[in-house]
Design an enzyme around this catalytic site. Structure first.
Site, PDB file in Angstrom:
ATOM      1  CG  HIS A 138       0.358   6.225  -0.684  1.00  0.00           C
ATOM      2  ND1 HIS A 138      -0.654   6.882  -1.328  1.00  0.00           N
ATOM      3  CD2 HIS A 138      -0.222   5.582   0.371  1.00  0.00           C
ATOM      4  CE1 HIS A 138      -1.799   6.662  -0.708  1.00  0.00           C
ATOM      5  NE2 HIS A 138      -1.574   5.871   0.327  1.00  0.00           N
ATOM      6  CG  HIS A 159      -6.333   6.230  -0.601  1.00  0.00           C
ATOM      7  ND1 HIS A 159      -6.012   7.211   0.316  1.00  0.00           N
ATOM      8  CD2 HIS A 159      -5.527   5.171  -0.300  1.00  0.00           C
ATOM      9  CE1 HIS A 159      -5.075   6.759   1.133  1.00  0.00           C
ATOM     10  NE2 HIS A 159      -4.761   5.528   0.786  1.00  0.00           N
ATOM     11  CG  HIS A 163      -1.778   1.173   1.406  1.00  0.00           C
ATOM     12  ND1 HIS A 163      -3.136   1.157   1.206  1.00  0.00           N
ATOM     13  CD2 HIS A 163      -1.473   2.452   1.784  1.00  0.00           C
ATOM     14  CE1 HIS A 163      -3.635   2.362   1.440  1.00  0.00           C
ATOM     15  NE2 HIS A 163      -2.655   3.162   1.809  1.00  0.00           N
ATOM     16  CD  GLU A 164       1.614   3.570   3.654  1.00  0.00           C
ATOM     17  OE1 GLU A 164       1.874   4.647   3.084  1.00  0.00           O
ATOM     18  OE2 GLU A 164       0.547   3.363   4.263  1.00  0.00           O
TER      19      GLU A 164
END
Length: 321
Positions: free
Chosen positions: A248, A254, A244-245
């Protein structure tokens, strides 16, 4: 029985153990624990003694195979009556007792860490078996060079929290996964610092932050510990948080593009982990997370928590500007 102390004699099938308190033999030891403690507490105590991660332990005894579904149950409620009778009272005794077998791999057999002169962490892998020539050839010189360019430059736990060695081992295990290394190379991700996130400063009544990415990869923080600091979070969820990170690094919001990349990173990492395991080219002997075709209920909850908490942070940051 509720207040009784159990003196469980456990046989480890992964080889000889050194420096283990209350050793019975080269691979057998005693674990003392109250009968009203949970199965998870037993696993965590075994991890403290042996370095076999609680989430990968397999405990086998007559008429029972302790699975993760048992983790929150009390020992006195789940252990067979003959096991409770044989091991209650807090003393090992001399009578023949039901056999309890531990299967799992100790973390400190998987890899060692060597510090470079620039204080960056260089991963040196220790294989439990020698890979074939064909397997070795799959990791090309270009990949080795790319590993140095697209990597986690530094890996550090939070020094002010207890058991920081365990946090470091989890972070190193993530960084060492063949799948994680592969997506770092493919997507040209470079992270300045991989570290842990302090639950106390990242939990509120309405949200729980599972991870943070600062300045598109300057620093990634992962929530490794439980809220009460008495244990460690599920490795699967920590690994999903890392993906997930990493997403980014490319997308701040999102939106659909972010979620598509997050899902892609998890699928690619999983595929590479399975490939290396099947080819005999396992860089460590850990049981890596292999996400199912569809997320479990726990996985969906974790993903929702990550998205909600991160979105709230970003809204707060915009309001403060």
């Amino acid at each position: 029985m509720e207040g009784d102390t159990l003196a469980l004699q456990i046989a480890y099938k992964g080889g000889a153990l050194e420096g283990v308190p209350e050793a019975v033999s080269a691979n057998e030891f005693i674990v003392r624990i109250a009968a009203n403690e949970s199965v998870l507490s037993l696993k965590q105590e075994i991890e403290r003694i042996t370095d076999v991660p609680a989430e990968t332990q397999k405990l086998i005894m007559p008429k029972l195979f302790l699975r993760s579904a048992h983790d929150q149950q009390r020992l006195r409620d789940v252990l067979p009556a003959d096991v409770l009778r044989a091991y209650s009272g807090g003393a090992p005794g001399t009578a023949k007792k039901p056999k309890i077998t531990l299967i799992g791999t100790r973390i400190n057999l998987a890899f060692k860490i060597a510090e470079t002169k620039s204080e960056n962490v260089e991963r040196t892998y220790i294989n439990e078996f020698k890979p074939s020539a064909a397997a070795r050839s799959r990791e090309t010189l270009e990949e080795q060079r790319a590993d140095k360019e697209y990597c986690f430059e530094k890996i550090e736990p939070l020094s002010f929290l207890p058991q920081k060695e365990r946090s470091l081992e989890i972070l190193q295990r993530l960084a060492a996964e063949p799948g994680i290394r592969a997506i770092m190379r493919k997507h040209k991700f470079r992270v300045g610092l991989l570290t842990e996130l302090d639950p106390a400063t990242n939990t509120s009544m309405t949200s729980k932050c599972l991870g943070l990415n600062t300045n598109h990869g300057q620093k990634i923080e992962l929530r490794l510990r439980t809220d009460s600091y008495d244990g460690w979070r599920d490795y699967k969820t920590i690994r999903s948080t890392l993906c997930h990170e990493l997403a980014h690094n490319v997308h701040g919001d999102h939106d659909r593009a972010f979620h598509d990349l997050w899902n892609t990173l998890e699928r690619e990492a999983d595929r590479l982990n399975v490939f290396h395991a099947d080819s005999g080219h396992r860089l460590t002997s850990q049981e890596f997370y292999q996400p199912p075709e569809s997320d479990s209920r726990d996985g969906e909850t974790a993903r929702a928590q990550m998205a909600q908490a991160a979105e709230k942070r970003r809204l707060q940051e915009r309001e403060g500007q």
